[in-house]
Motif scaffolding. Sequence first.
Motif, mmCIF file in Angstrom:
data_model
loop_
_atom_site.group_PDB
_atom_site.id
_atom_site.type_symbol
_atom_site.label_atom_id
_atom_site.label_comp_id
_atom_site.label_asym_id
_atom_site.label_seq_id
_atom_site.Cartn_x
_atom_site.Cartn_y
_atom_site.Cartn_z
ATOM 1 N N PRO A 25 0.801 -1.235 0.000
ATOM 2 C CA PRO A 25 0.000 0.000 0.000
ATOM 3 C C PRO A 25 0.830 1.280 0.000
ATOM 4 C CG PRO A 25 -0.867 -1.581 1.585
ATOM 5 C CD PRO A 25 0.443 -2.128 1.118
ATOM 6 N N SER A 26 2.015 1.218 0.596
ATOM 7 C CA SER A 26 2.834 2.431 0.653
ATOM 8 C C SER A 26 3.526 2.725 -0.668
ATOM 9 C CB SER A 26 3.883 2.310 1.768
ATOM 10 O OG SER A 26 4.754 1.222 1.510
ATOM 11 N N SER A 27 3.591 1.728 -1.554
ATOM 12 C CA SER A 27 4.266 1.915 -2.846
ATOM 13 C C SER A 27 3.294 2.096 -4.000
ATOM 14 C CB SER A 27 5.176 0.718 -3.144
ATOM 15 O OG SER A 27 6.160 0.549 -2.137
ATOM 16 N N ALA A 28 2.158 1.432 -3.939
ATOM 17 C CA ALA A 28 1.191 1.508 -5.041
ATOM 18 C C ALA A 28 0.609 2.909 -5.153
ATOM 19 C CB ALA A 28 0.073 0.496 -4.810
ATOM 20 N N ARG A 29 0.445 3.391 -6.381
ATOM 21 C CA ARG A 29 -0.091 4.729 -6.643
ATOM 22 C C ARG A 29 -1.335 4.598 -7.534
ATOM 23 N NH1 ARG A 29 3.256 5.805 -3.322
ATOM 24 N NH2 ARG A 29 4.631 7.614 -3.163
ATOM 25 N N PRO A 30 -2.515 4.448 -6.937
ATOM 26 C CA PRO A 30 -3.732 4.328 -7.750
ATOM 27 C C PRO A 30 -4.040 5.635 -8.473
ATOM 28 C CG PRO A 30 -4.283 4.547 -5.429
ATOM 29 C CD PRO A 30 -2.803 4.405 -5.492
ATOM 30 N N ASP A 31 -4.708 5.523 -9.609
ATOM 31 C CA ASP A 31 -5.127 6.702 -10.361
ATOM 32 C C ASP A 31 -6.512 7.161 -9.913
ATOM 33 O OD1 ASP A 31 -2.800 6.718 -11.950
ATOM 34 O OD2 ASP A 31 -3.683 5.216 -13.311
ATOM 35 N N ASP A 32 -6.867 8.359 -10.322
ATOM 36 C CA ASP A 32 -8.218 8.836 -10.072
ATOM 37 C C ASP A 32 -9.217 7.874 -10.734
ATOM 38 O OD1 ASP A 32 -10.077 11.168 -9.245
ATOM 39 O OD2 ASP A 32 -10.604 10.800 -11.342
ATOM 40 N N GLY A 33 -10.208 7.437 -9.969
ATOM 41 C CA GLY A 33 -11.187 6.497 -10.504
ATOM 42 C C GLY A 33 -10.879 5.037 -10.241
ATOM 43 N N ASP A 34 -9.740 4.741 -9.602
ATOM 44 C CA ASP A 34 -9.387 3.356 -9.292
ATOM 45 C C ASP A 34 -10.024 2.900 -7.979
ATOM 46 O OD1 ASP A 34 -7.917 3.025 -11.557
ATOM 47 O OD2 ASP A 34 -5.948 3.170 -10.589
ATOM 48 N N MET A 35 -9.984 1.593 -7.770
ATOM 49 C CA MET A 35 -10.480 1.007 -6.527
ATOM 50 C C MET A 35 -9.370 0.196 -5.864
ATOM 51 S SD MET A 35 -14.327 -0.285 -7.522
ATOM 52 C CE MET A 35 -14.789 -0.414 -5.782
ATOM 53 N N ILE A 36 -9.296 0.277 -4.549
ATOM 54 C CA ILE A 36 -8.380 -0.553 -3.777
ATOM 55 C C ILE A 36 -9.200 -1.275 -2.712
ATOM 56 C CG2 ILE A 36 -6.355 0.877 -4.202
ATOM 57 C CD1 ILE A 36 -6.718 2.122 -1.449
ATOM 58 N N GLY A 37 -8.779 -2.495 -2.380
ATOM 59 C CA GLY A 37 -9.518 -3.284 -1.416
ATOM 60 C C GLY A 37 -8.602 -3.942 -0.407
ATOM 61 N N PHE A 38 -9.123 -4.143 0.792
ATOM 62 C CA PHE A 38 -8.380 -4.790 1.863
ATOM 63 C C PHE A 38 -9.281 -5.844 2.497
ATOM 64 C CE2 PHE A 38 -6.728 -0.591 1.223
ATOM 65 C CZ PHE A 38 -5.346 -0.736 1.298
ATOM 66 N N ARG A 39 -8.753 -7.078 2.660
ATOM 67 C CA ARG A 39 -9.539 -8.165 3.230
ATOM 68 C C ARG A 39 -8.742 -8.833 4.350
ATOM 69 N NH1 ARG A 39 -13.858 -12.017 2.126
ATOM 70 N NH2 ARG A 39 -13.845 -13.284 4.035
ATOM 71 N N PHE A 40 -9.378 -8.951 5.525
ATOM 72 C CA PHE A 40 -8.750 -9.627 6.651
ATOM 73 C C PHE A 40 -9.200 -11.078 6.641
ATOM 74 C CE2 PHE A 40 -8.271 -10.844 11.147
ATOM 75 C CZ PHE A 40 -6.962 -10.459 11.357
ATOM 76 N N ALA A 41 -8.243 -12.007 6.583
ATOM 77 C CA ALA A 41 -8.594 -13.423 6.513
ATOM 78 C C ALA A 41 -7.374 -14.270 6.830
ATOM 79 C CB ALA A 41 -9.133 -13.784 5.124
ATOM 80 N N VAL A 42 -7.614 -15.557 6.986
ATOM 81 C CA VAL A 42 -6.532 -16.526 7.150
ATOM 82 C C VAL A 42 -6.251 -17.139 5.788
ATOM 83 C CG1 VAL A 42 -5.826 -18.703 8.212
ATOM 84 C CG2 VAL A 42 -7.120 -17.029 9.541
ATOM 85 N N SER A 43 -5.019 -17.028 5.322
ATOM 86 C CA SER A 43 -4.629 -17.540 4.008
ATOM 87 C C SER A 43 -3.246 -18.157 4.099
ATOM 88 C CB SER A 43 -4.612 -16.415 2.964
ATOM 89 O OG SER A 43 -5.848 -15.726 2.930
ATOM 90 N N GLU A 44 -2.984 -19.104 3.186
ATOM 91 C CA GLU A 44 -1.654 -19.712 3.132
ATOM 92 C C GLU A 44 -0.656 -18.790 2.437
ATOM 93 O OE1 GLU A 44 -1.638 -23.681 1.588
ATOM 94 O OE2 GLU A 44 -3.551 -24.142 2.540
ATOM 95 N N ASP A 45 -1.085 -18.175 1.312
ATOM 96 C CA ASP A 45 -0.213 -17.290 0.548
ATOM 97 C C ASP A 45 -1.083 -16.469 -0.389
ATOM 98 O OD1 ASP A 45 -0.884 -18.998 -1.610
ATOM 99 O OD2 ASP A 45 0.860 -20.260 -1.184
ATOM 100 N N SER A 46 -0.457 -15.723 -1.307
ATOM 101 C CA SER A 46 -1.214 -14.856 -2.206
ATOM 102 C C SER A 46 -2.138 -15.641 -3.133
ATOM 103 C CB SER A 46 -0.254 -13.990 -3.031
ATOM 104 O OG SER A 46 0.600 -14.808 -3.827
ATOM 105 N N ASN A 47 -1.764 -16.888 -3.469
ATOM 106 C CA ASN A 47 -2.625 -17.704 -4.330
ATOM 107 C C ASN A 47 -3.879 -18.174 -3.609
ATOM 108 O OD1 ASN A 47 -0.845 -17.603 -6.547
ATOM 109 N ND2 ASN A 47 0.391 -19.254 -5.683
ATOM 110 N N ASP A 48 -3.810 -18.202 -2.286
ATOM 111 C CA ASP A 48 -4.923 -18.689 -1.475
ATOM 112 C C ASP A 48 -5.719 -17.538 -0.856
ATOM 113 O OD1 ASP A 48 -6.309 -20.880 0.062
ATOM 114 O OD2 ASP A 48 -5.398 -19.846 1.755
#
Length: 221
Positions: free
Chosen positions: A49-72
Motif C-alpha cells: 500500500p505504501s508503494s502503489a499509486r492508484p489513479d483517479d477512478g481506481d479502486m483498492i480493497g483490503f480483506r482480513f482473513a486466514v490464508s496460506e499465501d497470495s494464491n490462497d
Amino acid sequence: MARLLLVVVVGLFAALGAVPAQAADGYRYWSFWQRGGDGGSWAYATQGPSSARPDDGDMIGFRFAVSEDSNDATRPRGMADFAAVCADTPATDGTKRVAVVIDFGTAADAADHRTPPAPRTECARVGADASAGEALAAVAKPLRYNSAALLCAISGYPESGCGDKMSGSVDAHAAPKGDGGDGKADGDGASGGPSAGLIGGLAAVVLLGAAAVWQARRRRA
C-alpha cells in the motif's frame, strides 16, 4: 501374506488420497487488492500500500482473513464500483478520488471467533501523487503497522496481532470464504472424504486378499 495385504491396502489409501495430508500453515493478515473503477475482478496487488499509486477512478480493497499465501488469499466482498462509492465526492483540481473497500472478514477469520465489523466502502480524496496507504489512512484511521511495514490493523481492527502464523489452520480453511460478493469460492463443493466408490473398491481388495490368505493356509493344511 497378511503383512503383504496390509501394505497393499495402506498403499492404496495413500495413493488415492484417503489418508489425510498434513494441514498447511496459514497466516491471519490484511491482504491488499486492486481493480479498475469500471468493475471487473479484484487482482492481488503486486506492490504494498505504501508503494502503489492508484489513479483517479481506481479502486483498492483490503480483506482480513486466514490464508496460506497470495494464491490462497480471499478477495474483498461486494460488487460496488467506483461510480457508486464516490457518487457524492466530486472531482477537484490537484486531487484524485480512490474508492476504498474494507472487508473485516468473518468470525472464522477472527482470532477470538467473534463477529467482526461489517464490510464498508469509502471514497478517499487525496493528493494526485498519494499512495494507496495514504488513501486508506484518509478514510480508515487508526492504522497499525509493524516494524517491517506490514499492515496489521485497519480502523483499529484487530486490536492485536500481525500476520500471525496459524499452524495447521484446518478450522479457518473449513469455513466458506466465498460468502457473498465476489470473494474467492471454495473448491467444487466436495467433502474431502473418501467416496462410496473408493470405500467399495478398498473393501473388494480386502476381501480378495483375505481369500488369498485362506487359500494359502488351505494348501499348507
